[in-house]
Design a protein around this motif. Structure first.
Motif, short mmCIF file in Angstrom:
data_model
loop_
_atom_site.label_atom_id
_atom_site.label_comp_id
_atom_site.label_asym_id
_atom_site.label_seq_id
_atom_site.Cartn_x
_atom_site.Cartn_y
_atom_site.Cartn_z
N ASP A 1 -12.72 78.80 -26.37
CA ASP A 1 -12.21 79.66 -26.82
C ASP A 1 -12.57 79.25 -28.83
O ASP A 1 -12.16 77.81 -28.59
N LEU A 2 -13.18 80.09 -29.37
CA LEU A 2 -14.13 80.14 -30.43
C LEU A 2 -13.28 80.33 -31.97
O LEU A 2 -13.20 80.38 -32.88
N THR A 3 -11.90 79.98 -31.67
CA THR A 3 -10.55 79.86 -33.05
C THR A 3 -10.08 78.28 -33.45
O THR A 3 -10.18 77.25 -32.46
N GLY A 4 -9.71 78.64 -34.67
CA GLY A 4 -9.17 77.66 -35.03
C GLY A 4 -9.90 76.54 -36.10
O GLY A 4 -11.47 76.83 -36.25
N ALA B 1 -13.18 73.45 -36.95
CA ALA B 1 -14.50 72.87 -36.38
C ALA B 1 -14.08 72.28 -35.10
O ALA B 1 -14.69 72.47 -34.64
N GLU B 2 -13.57 71.21 -35.40
CA GLU B 2 -13.21 70.03 -34.26
C GLU B 2 -12.41 70.75 -33.13
O GLU B 2 -13.24 70.63 -31.55
N HIS B 3 -11.49 71.94 -33.31
CA HIS B 3 -10.74 72.47 -31.84
C HIS B 3 -11.82 73.23 -30.88
O HIS B 3 -12.77 73.56 -30.09
N ARG B 4 -13.22 73.65 -31.94
CA ARG B 4 -14.44 74.37 -31.07
C ARG B 4 -15.47 74.42 -30.63
O ARG B 4 -15.93 74.03 -30.14
N ALA C 1 -14.71 70.80 -29.46
CA ALA C 1 -14.39 70.32 -27.89
C ALA C 1 -14.54 71.18 -27.05
O ALA C 1 -14.59 71.05 -26.01
N GLN C 2 -14.45 72.39 -27.84
CA GLN C 2 -14.59 73.34 -26.56
C GLN C 2 -15.58 73.80 -26.06
O GLN C 2 -15.85 74.59 -24.89
N ILE C 3 -16.41 73.70 -26.68
CA ILE C 3 -17.97 73.74 -26.26
C ILE C 3 -18.57 72.52 -25.54
O ILE C 3 -19.33 72.41 -24.48
N ARG C 4 -17.88 70.94 -26.01
CA ARG C 4 -17.79 70.20 -24.87
C ARG C 4 -17.50 70.18 -23.69
O ARG C 4 -18.19 70.05 -22.49
#
Length: 542
Positions: free
Chosen positions: A338-341, A343-346, A348-351
């Protein structure tokens, strides 16, 4: 085929050239926090002053000017703090210079696109590579005004580039603009001021090989003790010898902790940065060091166990495993994010998605992952896709550079090689040749799954299409339908097929040839038929 662009050859991506690990500073006393705040504020003021001097020098800066700035900072800090501040200012100016060059190139591309669109008649259609004319007179008038605006910006940017002037803000331009929109950011003035001051603090020091624990300014011992060399005006705050302050808490690097401990024990250079997260009221330490780039293995050696093709999309990674011959094996996998929210959340999602991908690759025993060498710089321009706002938002939201850098860095620790391929026509050709054949009643193959197969086959150097048919006159059956299924060295590959006993249809049992001549059909009154049908054996041979 003349209209297709040339597809570049796949290549093995280089490994990371540096390492950065972060951990939290815990068990800090109020005195420790006060010392960190005072040191960061004092050095931040010096860094702002030095950055202003560096920007004022512009293109006339040389080694002499650098040495002069360092001599001016040494009495109010120390020789090592002065070196760290001047180097950070020079790096920040160089980064702003590169950004200015990229900004000029973006403006030039926008001006060229607008001039080309305005030169076409209103309502004219475009192509996949060249946009068409404006859709209406109203849009034509708006694009004309937009062209004049971009030309004015381009003229100013070129003048700044020629003079060496750069535009940057210590603390970040985005945070500076939030000051005028506190209600939208849901911040009070005091909260914004705390973030602004913390962003402008300076608490970072470069490593030095041969010095104790690899850093004389911010020193971290193998047991986790953190000490700071205080600037000259703040020496009265020292609680250790030689003007140092030792923090109460101890730190431990959970990720790559052994690598860090080996470097510290060998007195190799390690750079540290201490920063404060105001929203969480936490202090962190980031350790970084350089490492030699991992020597890439040959492409053929990386593909000995097959490859996993990965297609990146806006909300998931589509992956499929291919064997050494380019055939998809098993079922496709999907790793969602999920790439919303924030920058830290995005990030973390990618990792998290890449971690699951690498774990699956290790389970399969594959030593290579093929990804597209994507760059959407030309596809995100407002002038080319001005009317397709959702498309521009979709493309801009895909972190292609971040994902590729993360994948290369994380795969380096697992021994998996990352292969970059040309992204041209992967989705189109994958759907054309693989989507329908791999779709069944129990599995629905998507366009993204088919694209992952095309990516993997391109990394292996195999054509995307499923089969390659010989010329029509070279087929063994004259002009019949036959494809190349066996290599030339296989004996009997052109011979007749072996005879299989029994009928040619699956609906008839093998012993039907014996029973058809004797059975009584279910006719009216059970009478026997006047004729008996017997299968001719010649029809079953070739």
């Amino acid at each position: 085929m003349g209209g297709l662009r040339q597809v570049a050859a796949p290549f093995v991506a280089l490994g990371p050239s540096g390492v950065a690990v972060r951990t939290r500073l815990k068990q800090l006393t109020p005195t420790d926090v006060e010392v960190l705040r005072r040191v960061g504020a004092h050095l931040g003021t010096l860094a702002s002053r030095d950055l202003k001097a560096r920007c004022r020098d512009g293109l006339e800066h040389d080694a002499g000017a650098w040495a002069l700035r360092k001599r001016e900072l040494t009495p109010v800090s120390s020789a090592r703090w002065a070196g760290a501040i001047t180097k950070a200012s020079h790096d920040q100016w160089a980064l702003a210079r590169r950004c200015a060059r990229a900004y000029i190139q973006s403006l030039e591309a926008g001006v060229r696109t607008l001039r080309q669109r305005l030169s076409l008649p209103v309502g004219s259609k475009g192509s996949r590579k060249v946009p068409g004319g404006c859709r209406s007179r109203r849009e034509w008038h708006a694009k004309t005004r937009r062209l004049h605006l971009l030309e004015a910006r381009l003229e100013r940017a070129r003048a700044d580039w020629a003079s060496g002037a750069v535009h940057l803000v210590r603390g970040g331009k985005r945070l500076a603009r939030v000051r005028h929109h506190l209600a939208d950011a849901r911040l009070t003035e005091s909260q914004w001021r705390a973030r602004w001051e913390a962003a402008r603090w300076f608490l970072q020091a470069d490593g030095e090989s041969g010095k104790r624990f690899g850093n004389e300014t911010i020193r971290v011992s193998p047991d986790g003790e953190v000490s700071i060399r205080l600037p000259a005006p703040l020496r009265e705050l020292a609680n250790a010898s030689h003007g140092r302050y030792v923090l109460t808490g101890r730190i431990r690097f959970a990720y790559r902790g052994q690598d860090w401990a080996d470097r510290v024990a060998a007195n190799r250079a390690v750079a540290y940065r201490i920063h404060h997260d105001v929203s969480r009221d936490r202090w962190y330490v980031t350790a970084s060091w350089q490492k030699p780039i991992t020597r890439t293995i040959p492409l053929a050696a990386a593909l000995t166990e097959g490859v996993i093709g990965v297609d990146m999309n806006a909300d998931h990674l589509a992956a499929w495993r291919l064997d050494t011959h380019g055939n998809p094996t098993g079922h496709p996998r999907r790793f969602s994010y999920d790439l919303t929210g924030t920058a830290e959340h995005r990030d973390a999602q990618i990792r998290h998605a890449l971690t699951r991908l690498l774990n699956w690759a290790r389970t399969c025993g594959v030593k290579a992952i093929a990804v597209e060498d994507l760059d959407f710089t030309a596809e995100k321009t407002r002038e080319k896709h001005g009317g397709r706002k959702r498309f521009r938002q979709l493309v801009s939201g895909m972190p292609t550079g971040r994902l590729r850098a993360r994948l290369v860095s994380m795969a380096d620790q697992t021994g998996i090689t990352v292969i970059a391929v040309d992204p041209a026509y992967t989705s189109k050709w994958g759907a054309q040749h693989w989507q329908k054949p791999l779709t069944s009643t129990t599995r629905k193959t998507t366009r993204h799954d088919a694209a992952s197969i095309a990516i993997g086959r391109r990394a292996q150097g195999i054509p995307v299409r499923r089969r390659t048919a010989p010329p029509r006159t070279h087929q063994s059956d004259g002009c019949g339908h036959r494809t190349v299924q066996a290599p030339p060295e296989i004996p009997g590959r052109e011979g007749p097929r072996p005879r299989v006993p029994g009928p040619r249809t699956r609906s008839v049992s093998p012993d039907a040839e014996r029973t058809r001549a004797t059975r009584t059909p279910n006719t009216v009154r059970g009478a026997r038929s006047e004729w008996e049908w017997v299968q001719d054996s010649l029809l079953l041979t070739e």
